[in-house]
Motif scaffolding. Structure first.
Motif, short mmCIF file in Angstrom:
data_model
loop_
_atom_site.label_atom_id
_atom_site.label_comp_id
_atom_site.label_asym_id
_atom_site.label_seq_id
_atom_site.Cartn_x
_atom_site.Cartn_y
_atom_site.Cartn_z
N ASP A 261 0.85 -1.18 0.00
CA ASP A 261 0.00 0.00 0.00
C ASP A 261 0.88 1.24 0.00
OD1 ASP A 261 -2.43 -1.45 0.21
OD2 ASP A 261 -2.02 -1.77 2.34
N ARG A 262 0.50 2.22 -0.79
CA ARG A 262 1.25 3.46 -0.88
C ARG A 262 0.61 4.50 0.03
NH1 ARG A 262 6.13 2.41 -3.50
NH2 ARG A 262 5.71 0.76 -5.04
N TYR A 263 1.45 5.18 0.75
CA TYR A 263 0.96 6.23 1.65
C TYR A 263 1.68 7.52 1.32
CZ TYR A 263 0.43 9.02 5.89
OH TYR A 263 0.18 10.04 6.77
N THR A 264 0.93 8.59 1.11
CA THR A 264 1.49 9.90 0.81
C THR A 264 1.03 10.89 1.87
OG1 THR A 264 1.41 9.42 -1.56
CG2 THR A 264 1.68 11.73 -0.91
N GLY A 265 1.97 11.59 2.44
CA GLY A 265 1.63 12.56 3.48
C GLY A 265 2.14 13.95 3.10
N PHE A 266 1.39 14.98 3.49
CA PHE A 266 1.76 16.37 3.23
C PHE A 266 1.87 17.11 4.55
CE2 PHE A 266 -0.48 14.83 -0.51
CZ PHE A 266 0.34 15.25 -1.55
N TYR A 267 2.95 17.83 4.73
CA TYR A 267 3.13 18.63 5.93
C TYR A 267 2.66 20.06 5.66
CZ TYR A 267 6.05 14.81 7.57
OH TYR A 267 6.50 13.58 7.96
N VAL A 268 1.76 20.54 6.48
CA VAL A 268 1.21 21.89 6.34
C VAL A 268 1.37 22.59 7.68
CG1 VAL A 268 -0.82 23.27 5.77
CG2 VAL A 268 -0.46 21.06 4.64
N ASP A 269 2.04 23.73 7.68
CA ASP A 269 2.26 24.45 8.93
C ASP A 269 0.93 24.87 9.55
OD1 ASP A 269 5.00 24.20 8.75
OD2 ASP A 269 5.23 26.06 7.60
N GLU B 73 -11.76 11.42 7.93
CA GLU B 73 -10.97 10.20 7.80
C GLU B 73 -11.76 9.12 7.10
OE1 GLU B 73 -10.06 9.00 11.79
OE2 GLU B 73 -12.01 8.08 12.12
N VAL B 74 -11.05 8.28 6.37
CA VAL B 74 -11.60 7.05 5.79
C VAL B 74 -10.69 5.93 6.26
CG1 VAL B 74 -12.12 5.78 3.69
CG2 VAL B 74 -12.53 8.24 3.78
N ARG B 75 -11.21 5.03 7.03
CA ARG B 75 -10.40 3.97 7.63
C ARG B 75 -10.02 2.93 6.59
NH1 ARG B 75 -10.13 4.18 12.99
NH2 ARG B 75 -9.32 2.05 13.00
N TYR B 76 -8.93 2.23 6.88
CA TYR B 76 -8.44 1.20 5.97
C TYR B 76 -9.47 0.10 5.78
CZ TYR B 76 -5.16 -2.05 3.80
OH TYR B 76 -4.53 -2.91 2.92
N ASP B 77 -10.23 -0.20 6.85
CA ASP B 77 -11.19 -1.29 6.79
C ASP B 77 -12.59 -0.81 6.44
OD1 ASP B 77 -11.67 0.13 9.05
OD2 ASP B 77 -11.51 -1.55 10.45
N ALA B 78 -12.71 0.39 5.82
CA ALA B 78 -14.03 0.93 5.49
C ALA B 78 -14.59 0.38 4.19
CB ALA B 78 -13.96 2.45 5.42
N GLY B 79 -13.85 -0.48 3.50
CA GLY B 79 -14.33 -1.04 2.25
C GLY B 79 -14.11 -0.15 1.04
N GLN B 80 -13.35 0.93 1.19
CA GLN B 80 -13.04 1.84 0.10
C GLN B 80 -11.70 1.45 -0.53
OE1 GLN B 80 -15.09 4.15 -1.01
NE2 GLN B 80 -16.60 3.93 0.63
N PRO B 81 -11.46 1.87 -1.77
CA PRO B 81 -10.17 1.54 -2.40
C PRO B 81 -9.03 2.41 -1.90
CG PRO B 81 -11.54 2.82 -3.90
CD PRO B 81 -12.40 2.51 -2.71
N TYR B 82 -9.27 3.22 -0.89
CA TYR B 82 -8.25 4.10 -0.36
C TYR B 82 -8.53 4.35 1.11
CZ TYR B 82 -12.00 7.51 -0.73
OH TYR B 82 -13.21 8.14 -0.59
N ALA B 83 -7.54 4.85 1.79
CA ALA B 83 -7.70 5.32 3.17
C ALA B 83 -7.15 6.74 3.22
CB ALA B 83 -6.95 4.42 4.15
N MET B 84 -7.79 7.60 4.02
CA MET B 84 -7.43 9.01 3.98
C MET B 84 -7.70 9.67 5.31
SD MET B 84 -8.88 11.89 1.32
CE MET B 84 -8.32 13.58 1.37
N THR B 85 -6.90 10.67 5.64
CA THR B 85 -7.14 11.48 6.83
C THR B 85 -6.83 12.93 6.50
OG1 THR B 85 -6.53 11.81 9.15
CG2 THR B 85 -4.79 11.10 7.69
N VAL B 86 -7.67 13.84 7.00
CA VAL B 86 -7.50 15.28 6.78
C VAL B 86 -7.35 15.94 8.15
CG1 VAL B 86 -8.51 17.37 5.82
CG2 VAL B 86 -8.90 15.18 4.70
N SER B 87 -6.19 16.52 8.39
CA SER B 87 -5.88 17.07 9.70
C SER B 87 -6.85 18.17 10.12
CB SER B 87 -4.44 17.60 9.72
OG SER B 87 -3.52 16.57 9.43
N GLY B 88 -7.16 19.07 9.19
CA GLY B 88 -8.02 20.20 9.54
C GLY B 88 -9.40 19.77 9.98
N THR B 89 -9.98 18.79 9.26
CA THR B 89 -11.32 18.31 9.62
C THR B 89 -11.30 17.60 10.97
OG1 THR B 89 -11.78 18.02 7.27
CG2 THR B 89 -13.30 16.98 8.82
N LEU B 90 -10.27 16.77 11.20
CA LEU B 90 -10.16 16.08 12.48
C LEU B 90 -9.96 17.09 13.62
CD1 LEU B 90 -7.86 13.05 11.55
CD2 LEU B 90 -10.34 13.06 11.88
#
Length: 233
Positions: free
Chosen positions: A60-68, A85-102
């Motif tokens: 699995d490829r993971y890409t992260g972006f650093y934002v001040d 966030e979209v969890r790895y086990d959510a049944g989607q073809p991807y997993a994702m997290t957004v810092s601002g929303t969290l």
């Protein structure tokens, strides 16, 4: 340091340190059979070792972006991660997290809890202050006679101030110190549920209650001494 064994290549990886620059959120990682709760957040290896491990198996490829100013990422990828966030086990073809929303989600829940705690704390604070106020004035006649007797033995006004201040300080500040100590441990437990520090908010709340208690103490002390001195004059 931990030692990790990769069964596919029969490799053993030994930790040599930790990094703070490659955070991998738990929910974007595949669940490992050997994973113990809370002790795994990803391994950082060299490109050479990664190519050796990844070549015979799918990865699995993971890409992260650093934002001040990560709060500004609120709403980024809203259709992909509506709640941040979209969890790895959510049944989607991807997993994702957004810092601002969290961040906004956590701060909203924290503010709601803080408002409820302040409301309950204020009610108990007023109740405790009222109890002390009526308790002191219920015994005022007895205290007047007591201080009048001591005054006939040579009690000075300065000594009266010191005695009354000490007695009232015990009644007012011992409970607030115990409450502050209890609150510190409670906030430390609450901090484990949040990624960001809430120490400033904790300090502000405790400082407000202590300041209110000090102001109430001097108000009661002034009125109490004024009523006691009426008998001594």
């Amino acid at each position: 340091m931990e030692v990790y064994t990769l069964a596919e290549e029969r490799l053993q990886l030994r930790e040599i340190g930790y990094t703070s620059r490659v955070p991998v959120p738990e929910h974007v990682l595949r669940e490992m059979k050997w994973k113990r709760e809370g002790d795994f957040s990803g391994l950082v290896v060299s490109d050479r070792l990664f190519d050796r491990v990844a070549s015979p198996v799918s990865v699995d490829r993971y890409t992260g972006f650093y934002v001040d100013d990560f709060e500004r990422t609120l709403g980024l990828g809203e259709r992909l991660a509506p709640r941040g966030e979209v969890r790895y086990d959510a049944g989607q073809p991807y997993a994702m997290t957004v810092s601002g929303t969290l961040y906004v989600t956590q701060m909203t829940s924290y503010r709601a809890m803080l408002f409820a705690a302040l409301l309950v704390g204020t009610v108990f604070f007023i109740a405790a202050g009222s109890f002390l106020y009526f308790r002191l004035y219920a015994d005022l006649d007895y205290d007047r006679r007591q201080y009048d007797t001591i005054a006939k033995m040579g009690l000075t006004d300065r000594e009266l101030n010191r005695i009354v201040t000490g007695q009232l300080a015990m009644l007012f500040f011992v409970p607030i110190l115990l409450a502050a100590l209890h609150s510190i441990f409670a906030f430390m437990a609450l901090q484990s549920f949040y990624y960001l520090s809430i120490a400033w908010e904790m300090g502000a709340v405790l400082a407000c209650f202590v300041t209110a208690q000090v102001a109430y103490f001097f108000f009661i002390r002034y009125n109490y001494l004024r009523n006691v001195r009426k008998t001594l004059i």
